[in-house]
Every structure is written in structure tokens, then in C-alpha cells.
Design a protein around this motif. Structure first.
Motif, PDB file in Angstrom:
ATOM      1  N   SER A  42       0.829  -1.211   0.000  1.00  0.00           N
ATOM      2  CA  SER A  42       0.000   0.000   0.000  1.00  0.00           C
ATOM      3  C   SER A  42       0.862   1.260   0.000  1.00  0.00           C
ATOM      4  CB  SER A  42      -0.917  -0.012   1.227  1.00  0.00           C
ATOM      5  OG  SER A  42      -1.676   1.182   1.287  1.00  0.00           O
ATOM      6  N   ALA A  43       1.907   1.278   0.821  1.00  0.00           N
ATOM      7  CA  ALA A  43       2.792   2.454   0.874  1.00  0.00           C
ATOM      8  C   ALA A  43       3.508   2.653  -0.462  1.00  0.00           C
ATOM      9  CB  ALA A  43       3.808   2.279   2.004  1.00  0.00           C
ATOM     10  N   LEU A  44       3.976   1.546  -1.055  1.00  0.00           N
ATOM     11  CA  LEU A  44       4.652   1.633  -2.357  1.00  0.00           C
ATOM     12  C   LEU A  44       3.680   2.141  -3.426  1.00  0.00           C
ATOM     13  CD1 LEU A  44       7.188   1.055  -4.047  1.00  0.00           C
ATOM     14  CD2 LEU A  44       6.343  -1.292  -4.351  1.00  0.00           C
ATOM     15  N   TRP A  45       2.441   1.661  -3.352  1.00  0.00           N
ATOM     16  CA  TRP A  45       1.396   2.078  -4.303  1.00  0.00           C
ATOM     17  C   TRP A  45       1.185   3.592  -4.215  1.00  0.00           C
ATOM     18  CZ3 TRP A  45      -3.380  -1.613  -4.957  1.00  0.00           C
ATOM     19  CH2 TRP A  45      -4.102  -1.249  -6.103  1.00  0.00           C
ATOM     20  N   LEU A  46       1.104   4.095  -2.986  1.00  0.00           N
ATOM     21  CA  LEU A  46       0.945   5.543  -2.785  1.00  0.00           C
ATOM     22  C   LEU A  46       2.112   6.305  -3.413  1.00  0.00           C
ATOM     23  CD1 LEU A  46      -0.307   8.081  -1.471  1.00  0.00           C
ATOM     24  CD2 LEU A  46       0.935   7.490   0.625  1.00  0.00           C
ATOM     25  N   GLY A  47       3.322   5.852  -3.149  1.00  0.00           N
ATOM     26  CA  GLY A  47       4.489   6.532  -3.699  1.00  0.00           C
ATOM     27  C   GLY A  47       4.497   6.522  -5.223  1.00  0.00           C
ATOM     28  N   LEU A  48       4.141   5.381  -5.830  1.00  0.00           N
ATOM     29  CA  LEU A  48       4.126   5.292  -7.294  1.00  0.00           C
ATOM     30  C   LEU A  48       3.046   6.190  -7.894  1.00  0.00           C
ATOM     31  CD1 LEU A  48       4.724   1.449  -7.780  1.00  0.00           C
ATOM     32  CD2 LEU A  48       6.346   3.318  -8.152  1.00  0.00           C
ATOM     33  N   ASN A  49       1.899   6.278  -7.228  1.00  0.00           N
ATOM     34  CA  ASN A  49       0.850   7.172  -7.736  1.00  0.00           C
ATOM     35  C   ASN A  49       1.301   8.631  -7.701  1.00  0.00           C
ATOM     36  OD1 ASN A  49      -1.036   5.230  -8.401  1.00  0.00           O
ATOM     37  ND2 ASN A  49      -2.049   5.284  -6.411  1.00  0.00           N
ATOM     38  N   LEU A  50       1.995   9.022  -6.622  1.00  0.00           N
ATOM     39  CA  LEU A  50       2.500  10.402  -6.548  1.00  0.00           C
ATOM     40  C   LEU A  50       3.549  10.650  -7.618  1.00  0.00           C
ATOM     41  CD1 LEU A  50       2.750  10.843  -2.660  1.00  0.00           C
ATOM     42  CD2 LEU A  50       0.936  11.609  -4.199  1.00  0.00           C
ATOM     43  N   LEU A  51       4.418   9.669  -7.847  1.00  0.00           N
ATOM     44  CA  LEU A  51       5.394   9.809  -8.929  1.00  0.00           C
ATOM     45  C   LEU A  51       4.693   9.882 -10.284  1.00  0.00           C
ATOM     46  CD1 LEU A  51       8.214   7.340  -7.769  1.00  0.00           C
ATOM     47  CD2 LEU A  51       8.364   9.839  -7.939  1.00  0.00           C
ATOM     48  N   GLY A  52       3.558   9.168 -10.408  1.00  0.00           N
ATOM     49  CA  GLY A  52       2.771   9.259 -11.640  1.00  0.00           C
ATOM     50  C   GLY A  52       2.281  10.676 -11.885  1.00  0.00           C
ATOM     51  N   SER A  53       1.835  11.354 -10.833  1.00  0.00           N
ATOM     52  CA  SER A  53       1.409  12.757 -10.974  1.00  0.00           C
ATOM     53  C   SER A  53       2.582  13.638 -11.397  1.00  0.00           C
ATOM     54  CB  SER A  53       0.835  13.269  -9.652  1.00  0.00           C
ATOM     55  OG  SER A  53      -0.436  12.726  -9.408  1.00  0.00           O
ATOM     56  N   VAL A  54       3.745  13.383 -10.821  1.00  0.00           N
ATOM     57  CA  VAL A  54       4.933  14.183 -11.172  1.00  0.00           C
ATOM     58  C   VAL A  54       5.300  13.960 -12.643  1.00  0.00           C
ATOM     59  CG1 VAL A  54       7.385  14.525 -10.691  1.00  0.00           C
ATOM     60  CG2 VAL A  54       5.775  14.209  -8.803  1.00  0.00           C
ATOM     61  N   ARG A  55       5.197  12.710 -13.107  1.00  0.00           N
ATOM     62  CA  ARG A  55       5.504  12.431 -14.524  1.00  0.00           C
ATOM     63  C   ARG A  55       4.516  13.150 -15.442  1.00  0.00           C
ATOM     64  NH1 ARG A  55       6.791   7.161 -12.691  1.00  0.00           N
ATOM     65  NH2 ARG A  55       4.663   6.461 -13.101  1.00  0.00           N
ATOM     66  N   LEU A  56       3.212  13.128 -15.084  1.00  0.00           N
ATOM     67  CA  LEU A  56       2.209  13.823 -15.901  1.00  0.00           C
ATOM     68  C   LEU A  56       2.462  15.330 -15.899  1.00  0.00           C
ATOM     69  CD1 LEU A  56      -0.967  11.847 -14.758  1.00  0.00           C
ATOM     70  CD2 LEU A  56       0.099  11.758 -17.019  1.00  0.00           C
ATOM     71  N   TYR A  57       2.871  15.856 -14.765  1.00  0.00           N
ATOM     72  CA  TYR A  57       3.190  17.295 -14.668  1.00  0.00           C
ATOM     73  C   TYR A  57       4.385  17.649 -15.561  1.00  0.00           C
ATOM     74  CZ  TYR A  57       6.089  20.950 -12.546  1.00  0.00           C
ATOM     75  OH  TYR A  57       6.927  22.022 -12.344  1.00  0.00           O
ATOM     76  N   ARG A  58       5.429  16.839 -15.513  1.00  0.00           N
ATOM     77  CA  ARG A  58       6.619  17.144 -16.322  1.00  0.00           C
ATOM     78  C   ARG A  58       6.314  17.030 -17.810  1.00  0.00           C
ATOM     79  NH1 ARG A  58      11.205  13.964 -12.658  1.00  0.00           N
ATOM     80  NH2 ARG A  58      11.446  15.628 -11.104  1.00  0.00           N
ATOM     81  N   ARG A  59       5.484  16.045 -18.168  1.00  0.00           N
ATOM     82  CA  ARG A  59       5.121  15.892 -19.575  1.00  0.00           C
ATOM     83  C   ARG A  59       4.310  17.110 -20.047  1.00  0.00           C
ATOM     84  NH1 ARG A  59       1.960  10.624 -20.349  1.00  0.00           N
ATOM     85  NH2 ARG A  59       3.915   9.824 -19.474  1.00  0.00           N
ATOM     86  N   ALA A  60       3.352  17.536 -19.205  1.00  0.00           N
ATOM     87  CA  ALA A  60       2.551  18.712 -19.564  1.00  0.00           C
ATOM     88  C   ALA A  60       3.432  19.956 -19.645  1.00  0.00           C
ATOM     89  CB  ALA A  60       1.444  18.916 -18.520  1.00  0.00           C
ATOM     90  N   LYS A  61       4.400  20.058 -18.765  1.00  0.00           N
ATOM     91  CA  LYS A  61       5.295  21.225 -18.775  1.00  0.00           C
ATOM     92  C   LYS A  61       6.125  21.264 -20.055  1.00  0.00           C
ATOM     93  CE  LYS A  61       8.388  23.763 -15.670  1.00  0.00           C
ATOM     94  NZ  LYS A  61       9.049  23.737 -14.361  1.00  0.00           N
ATOM     95  N   GLN A  62       6.591  20.098 -20.488  1.00  0.00           N
ATOM     96  CA  GLN A  62       7.357  20.041 -21.733  1.00  0.00           C
ATOM     97  C   GLN A  62       6.483  20.418 -22.922  1.00  0.00           C
ATOM     98  OE1 GLN A  62       8.869  16.041 -21.730  1.00  0.00           O
ATOM     99  NE2 GLN A  62      10.513  16.487 -20.283  1.00  0.00           N
ATOM    100  N   ASP A  63       5.230  19.912 -22.947  1.00  0.00           N
ATOM    101  CA  ASP A  63       4.322  20.234 -24.051  1.00  0.00           C
ATOM    102  C   ASP A  63       4.024  21.728 -24.090  1.00  0.00           C
ATOM    103  OD1 ASP A  63       4.259  17.592 -24.718  1.00  0.00           O
ATOM    104  OD2 ASP A  63       2.337  17.176 -23.747  1.00  0.00           O
ATOM    105  N   LEU A  64       3.742  22.312 -22.929  1.00  0.00           N
ATOM    106  CA  LEU A  64       3.429  23.738 -22.879  1.00  0.00           C
ATOM    107  C   LEU A  64       4.640  24.585 -23.246  1.00  0.00           C
ATOM    108  CD1 LEU A  64       1.301  23.721 -19.607  1.00  0.00           C
ATOM    109  CD2 LEU A  64       0.462  24.177 -21.905  1.00  0.00           C
TER     110      LEU A  64
END
Length: 432
Positions: free
Chosen positions: A405-427
Motif C-alpha cells: 500500500s505504501a509503495l502504491w501511494l508513492g508510485l501514484n504520486l510519482l505518476g502525478s509528477v511524470r504527468l506534470y513534467r510531460r505537460a510542462k514540456q508540451d506547454l
């Protein structure tokens, strides 16, 4: 609430992510400790593994997340900007990381002489943090419910850390009070005063904002924090007075007062969430609903324990503590992180918005399906953890479940960071 971009003292996203991405690692370590120690972790609350896992959660997960979140929430919700925020954040993050690891390692049989170093790191780092945050709250132009309640929570954290450091470096009690009684007070100030009031103070701000609900009643704003801290002071005085019948009566009365105060908070929160316009809105709503159920179970267990055994050493009391820390606190924090991290990422992208490439919403910056699945999956891990108190043979499986469960939480937060970085590159390409 002040508009985010007009609030002074809001720190860069990278500073806040340092806290939010570190915290799940400590929760994962707590799961590893429980899994590897097995039945020894659940045999008693005094076992080295139980003590190590508890402090990995309270310091490494809860306090680590809170330290980062408050640096963002106080300027926005209370107009309280922490002076030299980057320096305070660096000191607090480093001290919490080092101090928690040293303390946990000492509990697990590491070099005992390192315990004072761990306690000193936590005292220094959290001392700097509490002083800086308290100064900001006292200098705020307006006393908001969140600012006042967080101020009470920070004072409780200071008491908790001082008591914990004393217990870590002084092998025998300095007063005519049994060591278990001092540990119970340390636990009460940490759970009710620090974690409980911290959650309440943040809830005053984020529940109406994210759930589109009515605000909390003024009676809750004004009464909860003073009532809880007053009861903790009374409980401490009764314990220090000794084991006389009168002292035990007032100790129990103060404990009942704390339980009643949080039961009222639970009922009010449940009611206003039921009237919100986003009642079924994703992972955060589900996490906070489950957190309230875990809080209810914890209060019930603590009430039964208080009525039947003032030493808080029975399994029902340990189950109540597990439901509070691994259920209520974990779900509240996970739900908050699933909203706050994408929201902060969205705020950070605002300057790059353009007509050609529109800004993604905060919701699009989170792996929604995985976050919601994790919230419900955590229920299985919590059930195993509670059951392991009565059936220690389940402890290894419970540790594995909680670690996942703790690992799942960490991976989901990293998923948000990856989506943010991808959006930042696109913008950024859209601006080029």
C-alpha cells in the motif's frame, strides 16, 4: 482563503515534493519492519519492531507530510508566511530523515549510543520548524480557524518531541511516575494533540474547498482545539499526581473528554461531507470517508479500553491505535496528497498556459483510476494489521500488505509528477 498567486511565502513545487515523495518511503520501511519481524512485531506494543514501525509512521510519514503541507497551507489559508521557508524546509527535512532513521535503527538493535544523536536531530530540526511556523502564525494579520488550530497542534508536537527525547535518553523516570504512564502521555499528546488537531485544522480548509461543502460550524472552529489541549494538560497533571483514586478519576475524565471532542468532529465532518456537491468525487472523497470510519472504530476501541483498563495496554487499545495511525491518519494523508500534489502542479503550470496548448486540469495530472483502487486496496492491509494484534501469526502478511500500500501511494504520486513534467514540456514547446 487567499488566492494562491497573491499569497506571500508559497514555496516552489520542488521544495514541497521533497517532503511528499519521501513520506511514503518511511511508510514502506514500516511495512518492511513488520513483515520481517513477523509475530514479534505484533506480540506487544513494547517490542522493538512495534516501536520502530510506530516511529517510522508518526515521524517519517505523518510528520514528514505535515511539515511540507503546512509550508504551503499556512501562507494560503492563514496568511502566515514562514520566514526563510527554504532554509526551514531544508533543516526540517534533513533532521526528520536522519533522526527518524537513527531512532528506528536503535529500536531494532542498532548502536544504543546513537539514540541521543537521533533525539538531538529531531529536537533541533523540529524545534526550528515549530518556532518558525509558530512565529508566522502569531504574526499573521488575521487569526483563521486553520491557523489557530494548527498552532495548538504545533504546541502539542513540541510537547510530544520533548517527552519522546526525554524517554529516549533517560533510562529511568525522573519523576515518581511509571515509565508506561509517561509513554501513554507521549502517545496521547502525539496522537490527539499533534495528529488529531493537525488533521482538524487542515480539514477546516480543504474539506469545504475540495468537496464544495458548507464550512465547519464556528463552535467546532473555536472549541475543538482548546478542549483537546485542555484535556491533555489535565490528563498529564493527573498522571504526574500519582496513582491515587482521585488522580485516576480525573485521568479517565480527561481521556473521555478527548474522545468526545473527536467524536463530535467526526460527526460534523461526516454531515458536511454528505451535503457537499462532490460527494463521490474520486480517491480523495473515498479516502476521507474511510478515514472517518477508521476514526470511529479507533474512538470506540479507545473508549472501551479507557472504561476497562487505565493502563492502555490491552489488545483493544493497541487495535485502536493501529486503526488511528494506519487507517485514519494514512487515509487522510493519502487523500490529501491525491488532491494537493496535482493541484500544486497545476498552479505551477499556470504561467505556461497558451491558446494553442490549453492548461490541463488538476484532475488530469493524477492517475485517477490507480489512486482510487489504492484507497480501497489499503482496507485489506488495515484489516490484516488490526487482526495481527490478536493473531500475531498474521503480522508478516500484514506487513507485506501495508508495504504494498505504501509503495502504491508513492508510485501514484510519482505518476502525478511524470504527468506534470510531460505537460510542462508540451506547454514549453507551445511557447517556443
Amino acid at each position: 482563503m487567499l488566492p494562491p498567486r497573491t499569497a506571500d511565502g508559497v514555496l516552489p513545487l520542488s521544495v514541497l515534493l521533497r517532503f511528499f515523495l519521501t513520506a511514503p518511503t518511511f511508510a514502506l520501511l514500516a511495512g518492511v519492519v513488520i513483515a520481517t519481524e513477523g509475530p514479534a512485531a505484533a506480540a506487544s506494543r513494547w517490542t522493538p519492531a512495534a516501536l520502530a514501525a510506530t516511529h517510522l509512521m508518526t515521524l517519517g510519514f505523518v510528520t514528514m507530510t505535515a511539515a511540507g503541507a503546512l509550508l504551503q497551507i499556512l501562507p494560503v489559508a492563514a496568511g502566515a508566511s514562514v520566514a526563510r521557508g527554504r532554509l526551514v524546509a531544508g533543516v526540517a527535512h534533513g533532521a526528520l530523515t536522519a533522526g527518524t532513521l537513527l531512532l528506528a535503527w536503535t529500536f531494532l538493535g542498532g548502536v544504543p549510543l546513537l539514540a541521543p544523536f537521533g533525539a538531538a536531530a529531531l529536537l533541533a530540526g523540529l524545534g526550528v520548524y515549530v518556532a518558525a511556523a509558530a512565529r508566522a502564525i502569531l504574526r499573521a494579520p488575521v487569526a483563521t480557524p486553520t491557523g489557530v488550530t494548527v498552532g495548538f497542534a504545533l504546541a502539542s508536537l513540541a510537547v510530544t518531541v520533548l517527552m519522546g527525547a526525554t524517554l529516549a535518553v533517560v533510562p529511568v523516570p525522573f519523576a515518581a511516575v511509571p515509565r508506561p504512564a509517561l509513554v501513554d502521555l507521549h502517545l496521547a499528546w502525539g496522537f490527539a494533540g499533534w495528529i488529531g488537531l493537525l488533521v482538524a485544522g487542515v480539514a477546516y480548509q480543504v474539506v469545504p474547498m475540495f468537496g464544495l461543502t458548507k464550512p465547519y460550524p464556528k463552535l467546532v472552529h473555536r472549541g475543538l482545539a482548546p478542549a483537546v489541549v485542555g484535556a491533555l494538560v489535565s490528563m498529564s497533571a493527573a498522571a504526574l499526581a500519582g496513582g491515587a483514586a482521585v488522580g485516576r478519576f480525573f485521568y479517565g475524565l480527561a481521556g473521555a473528554g478527548i474522545l468526545t471532542a473527536f467524536a463530535a468532529f467526526l460527526l460534523v465532518t461526516w454531515k458536511i461531507q454528505s451535503g457537499g456537491r462532490r460527494r463521490g468525487d474520486g480517491a480523495t472523497a473515498a479516502a476521507w470517508r474511510l478515514a472517518m470510519l477508521a476514526l470511529g472504530a479507533s474512538l470506540l476501541g479507545a473508549g472501551v479500553s479507557l472504561a476497562t483498563d487505565a493502563t492502555h495496554g490491552r489488545p483493544i487499545a493497541v487495535m485502536a491505535a493501529v486503526a488511528f495511525l494506519f487507517g485514519f491518519a494514512f487515509w487522510m494523508i493519502a487523500g490529501m496528497l491525491y488532491r494537493i500534489v496535482p493541484f500544486l502542479a497545476w498552479m505551477d503550470l499556470q504561467g505556461l498556459a497558451s491558446h494553442a496548448r490549453p492548461l490541463p486540469s488538476a484532475r488530469q495530472l493524477a492517475p485517477q483510476g490507480s489512486c482510487l483502487a489504492h484507497v480501497w486496496a489499503h482496507a485489506a492491509a488495515l484489516a490484516l494489521l488490526v487482526a495481527a494484534v490478536d493473531r500475531p501469526a498474521l503480522a508478516s502478511a500484514a506487513g507485506v500488505g501495508f508495504g504494498i500500500s505504501a509503495l502504491w501511494l508513492g508510485l501514484n504520486l510519482l505518476g502525478s509528477v511524470r504527468l506534470y513534467r510531460r505537460a510542462k514540456q508540451d506547454l514549453s514547446r507551445g511557447h517556443g
